[in-house]
Design an enzyme around this catalytic site. Structure first.
Site, PDB file in Angstrom:
ATOM      1  N   GLU A  11     -21.999  40.155 -45.093  1.00  0.00           N
ATOM      2  CA  GLU A  11     -21.930  39.033 -43.470  1.00  0.00           C
ATOM      3  C   GLU A  11     -23.008  38.903 -43.542  1.00  0.00           C
ATOM      4  O   GLU A  11     -24.430  39.108 -44.167  1.00  0.00           O
ATOM      5  CB  GLU A  11     -22.054  41.163 -43.162  1.00  0.00           C
ATOM      6  N   LYS A  34     -27.196  38.463 -41.761  1.00  0.00           N
ATOM      7  CA  LYS A  34     -27.552  39.581 -41.219  1.00  0.00           C
ATOM      8  C   LYS A  34     -28.369  39.300 -39.490  1.00  0.00           C
ATOM      9  O   LYS A  34     -28.879  38.170 -39.536  1.00  0.00           O
ATOM     10  CB  LYS A  34     -29.000  39.431 -41.890  1.00  0.00           C
ATOM     11  N   TYR A  51     -22.293  48.365 -39.319  1.00  0.00           N
ATOM     12  CA  TYR A  51     -22.579  47.751 -40.409  1.00  0.00           C
ATOM     13  C   TYR A  51     -22.388  48.981 -41.685  1.00  0.00           C
ATOM     14  O   TYR A  51     -22.284  48.403 -42.343  1.00  0.00           O
ATOM     15  CB  TYR A  51     -24.036  47.079 -40.862  1.00  0.00           C
ATOM     16  N   CYS A  97     -44.810   0.973 -22.960  1.00  0.00           N
ATOM     17  CA  CYS A  97     -45.665   0.081 -23.015  1.00  0.00           C
ATOM     18  C   CYS A  97     -45.438  -1.796 -22.474  1.00  0.00           C
ATOM     19  O   CYS A  97     -43.678  -1.719 -22.420  1.00  0.00           O
ATOM     20  CB  CYS A  97     -45.959  -0.712 -24.686  1.00  0.00           C
ATOM     21  N   LYS A 110     -32.672  35.892 -47.260  1.00  0.00           N
ATOM     22  CA  LYS A 110     -33.233  35.532 -46.623  1.00  0.00           C
ATOM     23  C   LYS A 110     -33.324  33.523 -46.097  1.00  0.00           C
ATOM     24  O   LYS A 110     -33.547  33.187 -47.465  1.00  0.00           O
ATOM     25  CB  LYS A 110     -34.765  36.175 -46.060  1.00  0.00           C
ATOM     26  N   ASP A 116     -30.179  38.998 -36.137  1.00  0.00           N
ATOM     27  CA  ASP A 116     -31.246  39.636 -35.769  1.00  0.00           C
ATOM     28  C   ASP A 116     -32.052  40.058 -34.831  1.00  0.00           C
ATOM     29  O   ASP A 116     -31.497  39.955 -34.044  1.00  0.00           O
ATOM     30  CB  ASP A 116     -31.949  38.523 -35.856  1.00  0.00           C
ATOM     31  N   CYS A 175     -43.595  -6.893 -27.857  1.00  0.00           N
ATOM     32  CA  CYS A 175     -44.279  -6.067 -28.543  1.00  0.00           C
ATOM     33  C   CYS A 175     -43.371  -5.658 -30.288  1.00  0.00           C
ATOM     34  O   CYS A 175     -42.129  -5.663 -29.635  1.00  0.00           O
ATOM     35  CB  CYS A 175     -44.184  -4.736 -27.859  1.00  0.00           C
ATOM     36  N   CYS A 192     -50.592  -0.567 -25.128  1.00  0.00           N
ATOM     37  CA  CYS A 192     -49.544  -0.483 -26.303  1.00  0.00           C
ATOM     38  C   CYS A 192     -50.078  -0.513 -27.739  1.00  0.00           C
ATOM     39  O   CYS A 192     -51.125  -1.328 -28.046  1.00  0.00           O
ATOM     40  CB  CYS A 192     -48.816  -1.837 -26.603  1.00  0.00           C
ATOM     41  N   CYS A 208     -49.054  -3.754 -29.368  1.00  0.00           N
ATOM     42  CA  CYS A 208     -48.957  -5.308 -29.328  1.00  0.00           C
ATOM     43  C   CYS A 208     -50.195  -5.378 -28.127  1.00  0.00           C
ATOM     44  O   CYS A 208     -50.674  -6.316 -27.859  1.00  0.00           O
ATOM     45  CB  CYS A 208     -47.407  -5.329 -28.375  1.00  0.00           C
TER      46      CYS A 208
HETATM   47  O1  JCF Z   1     -27.454  42.707 -39.748  1.00  0.00           O
HETATM   48  C1  JCF Z   1     -28.462  43.947 -40.012  1.00  0.00           C
HETATM   49  N1  JCF Z   1     -29.347  42.974 -39.434  1.00  0.00           N
HETATM   50  C2  JCF Z   1     -28.123  44.557 -41.329  1.00  0.00           C
HETATM   51  C3  JCF Z   1     -29.192  45.122 -41.060  1.00  0.00           C
HETATM   52  C4  JCF Z   1     -27.161  44.504 -41.765  1.00  0.00           C
HETATM   53  C5  JCF Z   1     -26.795  45.207 -42.945  1.00  0.00           C
HETATM   54  O2  JCF Z   1     -25.835  45.993 -43.521  1.00  0.00           O
HETATM   55  C6  JCF Z   1     -27.630  46.572 -43.002  1.00  0.00           C
HETATM   56  C7  JCF Z   1     -28.953  46.047 -42.055  1.00  0.00           C
HETATM   57  C8  JCF Z   1     -29.753  47.175 -42.617  1.00  0.00           C
HETATM   58  C9  JCF Z   1     -29.384  47.683 -43.210  1.00  0.00           C
HETATM   59  N2  JCF Z   1     -27.075  47.623 -44.202  1.00  0.00           N
HETATM   60  C10 JCF Z   1     -27.957  48.144 -44.279  1.00  0.00           C
HETATM   61  C11 JCF Z   1     -28.124  48.930 -45.351  1.00  0.00           C
END
Ligand code: JCF
Length: 677
Positions: free
Chosen positions: A116, A118, A228, A429, A317, A120, A435, A411, A414
């Site tokens: 899935e 991750k 999650y 210019c 990442k 932020d 030019c 410029c 030119c």
């Molecule tokens: O989406 C996330 N930031 C994310 C963090 C998703 C996950 O399945 C995670 C997590 C942090 C720890 N699963 C764990 C075990």
């Protein structure tokens, strides 16, 4: 009405609102119009105030926040909240896989992984007792976090009461609270309108919104939660696979990531990573990587943990989208219409997956706003296909030797005079076709795919043609001989022949392409098309009065003025004449009887990423059907075509109640109009 009937109405309002909420916030599948939802909610609130004894803590009306706190309480996590080990490349993924197969000898075959995005955001824990939300807490250091129950209760995608049956008596659900990009944009827009401070990114906005002691503020923020995993589970049981657990959570009322998938083997994980990384910018929320988990919970148990992270999961990442580097110098580039753009020369830095050594500084206002000086340490951002930007200066690291950026008075190409026009941010210019930079840019535009589409006439070749004095304007392209071309670097017999053939082929064009290719200021593809349609031929167009020009869709006083200047410029007319003399031609077009076009009189807006079609083609098709395509949403907008990643335009369309279609429906609509893509 008898009280018994009112009570029955009340119960069914509760049930309906709960279901609609679930469909809207958890499944992303609204089933009733907003007006209907609002009506039911108002009625519920009216009944609750008439019969306060009916009011429940988990009523859908209770999402507005309560009395402010003076501080957050502390929460101890009975089951610690873990972090994830990171992987940064394929090798790290192979190593992860090797560790797994070493430990799980009997499972040498490809393992199943739950994947899935991750998110932020901010990790949180939700505790349900007997199906009712008891407590919400931040992850904190993994062992102790803060009690943010009041705040999480205001988030619509968090159930106050679980749906269905069969949930454990005690159930701790974990996930990420985040702010979708569109919500972040509109929140910042509102802040800007009120002259308030804006948030740097959606993650900071989510964190700031959750950290409010006054939950009424949190209630106003566009937060969502995506789940999650689970923590504490007592008095009940869950399925034996990660992916199934998530499905179960969804049935109980939690939002889970709709991109999640189960794949077999580490190679499939890498494919999933590549796929999502290509779609990163078009997702409606920020992600910083992909999480892979061994799907079978029994195997997870066997694998256990090291330090604070599970052995059975890893987060791959994405390359960072922002990095620090040094501004070495500022140079000035001259564009097609003479606009002079400051460009930052940077100490090369790896950001967003590529090495960046240049970034645009846009214009003088931007340089002033950033207060950037040569020698400064700067933060560079590169996201997706967008050109790299300098987003800020690390002022703490400024050296006393840093130098202010000085803008040129002439410029740089030119030496012609430079002007800044009233109300414009750009320096320009004034050399025009004298030019060399403007010559090159004009030829590049003329040769581009959507103009004359001259294959093989790329930037490098154009540079040489102009620098060698072979070509100074687009008209001279058609007088090039094979001998001319053979004098250039890296041009052999074959490529010379190909280029001459491409030039020959390009002579047969269309009126809209011709108008667009001339590069008249502010006359883009859409305006060129409108002009062509309106006047039908070049002669009528070039003889049009200002008043006649103003009758054309999309043509205002500024564009009309640029057109007039073009048609009054002897050198411009000379270029047109020479092109025609060289054999450039196009069929005149029938002035389109506007009534016969299905979208005549309508204004459409295209926003977000269109995967199959691309935005430019979508616009061209709309225009062919008679629609006007605008850049912003207003009450006049007939319909918005929105792809993933659509931001404030989509928000506005929804606010104004304007029709929105996705790419699939739009393609179906085009097909129905006889346009096959
Ligand atoms: O989406 C996330 N930031 C994310 C963090 C998703 C996950 O399945 C995670 C997590 C942090 C720890 N699963 C764990 C075990």
């Amino acid at each position: 009405m008898p009280v018994a009937d009112l009570l029955q109405e009340f119960e069914s309002l509760l049930e309906n609102l709960d279901t609609w909420n679930y469909q809207y916030y958890v499944l992303d599948q609204p089933t009733v119009p907003d007006a209907e939802y609002d009506r039911a909610m108002r009625r519920l609130i009216a009944l609750e105030s008439q019969y306060p004894q009916w009011q429940r803590a988990d009523s859908p009306s209770q999402r507005v926040g309560g009395q402010p706190l003076t501080q957050f309480g502390q929460v101890t996590h009975d089951v610690p909240m873990l972090s994830l080990d990171n992987a940064f490349n394929d090798q790290d993924m192979q190593d992860f896989n090797r560790r797994l197969s070493d430990r799980l000898k009997e499972y040498a075959a490809d393992l199943e992984f739950a994947c899935e995005p991750k998110l932020d955001g901010i990790a949180v824990s939700l505790l349900y007792r007997g199906g009712t939300l008891q407590r919400g807490a931040t992850r904190g250091d993994g062992t102790t976090g803060e009690d943010i129950t009041q705040n999480v209760r205001t988030i619509r995608s968090i159930p106050l009461r679980l749906r269905g049956k069969g949930y454990p008596h005690l159930l701790e659900v974990r996930g990420e609270i985040y702010m979708p990009k569109a919500g972040f944009e509109s929140l910042n827009n509102r802040a800007r309108e009120r002259g308030e401070k804006t948030f740097v990114n959606p993650r900071n906005a989510a964190a700031g919104s959750l950290r409010q002691l006054d939950s009424r503020v949190t209630a106003e923020r566009p937060l969502e939660m995506c789940c999650y995993s689970v923590g504490l589970v007592e008095g009940g049981s869950l399925p034996d696979r990660q992916a199934r657990v998530l499905e179960r959570l969804q049935n109980w009322g939690f939002r889970i990531n709709s991109e999640s998938a189960v794949v077999r083997g580490i190679d499939a994980c890498n494919e999933y990573y590549q796929l999502l990384s290509g779609r990163r910018d078009s997702l409606p929320y920020d992600i910083d990587g992909i999480v892979f988990k061994v799907n079978e919970l029994e195997l997870q148990k066997q694998l256990g943990f090291i330090a604070r992270a599970p052995r059975w999961a890893i987060a791959r990442k994405f390359p960072a989208q922002e990095e620090m580097t040094r501004l070495l110098d500022v140079e000035f580039q001259v564009g097609r219409t003479g606009v002079i753009t400051p460009v930052a020369r940077l100490e090369p830095v790896f950001v967003g997956g590529v090495t960046v050594s240049n970034a645009t500084l846009h214009n003088r206002d931007e340089v002033d706003r950033l207060d950037v000086r040569i020698g400064d340490t700067v933060i560079v951002r590169r996201a997706g296909d967008v050109i790299p930007q300098v987003v800020s200066v690390v002022v703490d690291r400024r050296s006393p030797n840093s130098q202010a950026v000085s803008f040129p008075l002439r410029c740089p190409v030119c030496q012609s005079a430079v002007e800044r026009e009233e109300g414009e941010a750009a320096l320009r210019c004034m050399g025009g076709l004298v030019c060399a930079a403007q010559q090159k840019a004009a030829i590049k535009h003329f040769a581009s795919r959507r103009a004359f589409n001259i294959e093989g006439l790329g930037e490098k070749l154009i540079e040489q043609l102009v620098d060698e004095g072979l070509v100074a304007s687009v008209a001279e392209l058609y007088t090039l001989s094979k001998e001319d071309l053979l004098t250039l670097d890296r041009v052999g017999e074959k490529s010379a022949d190909n280029l001459l053939a491409a030039l020959q082929k390009s002579k047969q064009t269309t009126l809209p392409r011709f108008i667009f290719a001339l590069g008249i200021r502010e006359v883009g593809e859409a305006t060129a098309l409108n002009l062509a349609r309106h006047f039908g031929g070049w002669v009528t167009l070039s003889a049009a009065s200002e008043r006649q020009l103003l009758e054309v869709d999309d043509v205002g006083p500024i564009v009309a003025d640029h057109l007039r200047q073009f048609f009054h410029s002897l050198s411009s007319l000379e270029v047109v004449k020479r092109l025609c003399d060289a054999g450039v031609n196009w069929p005149d077009i029938k002035r389109s009887p506007v009534q016969n076009q299905p979208l005549a009189g309508q204004t459409w807006v295209v926003t977000g990423k269109l995967v199959t079609l691309g935005r430019d083609d979508a616009k061209a098709h709309l225009q062919a059907l008679g629609a006007k395509v605008a850049g912003s949403v207003s009450l006049k907008t007939a319909c918005v075509v929105a792809g993933p990643g659509a931001g404030s335009k989509l928000v506005k369309a929804n606010e104004l109640g304007i029709d929105v279609v996705d790419e699939q429906s739009f393609l179906a609509f085009l097909l129905a109009e006889g346009i096959k893509v």
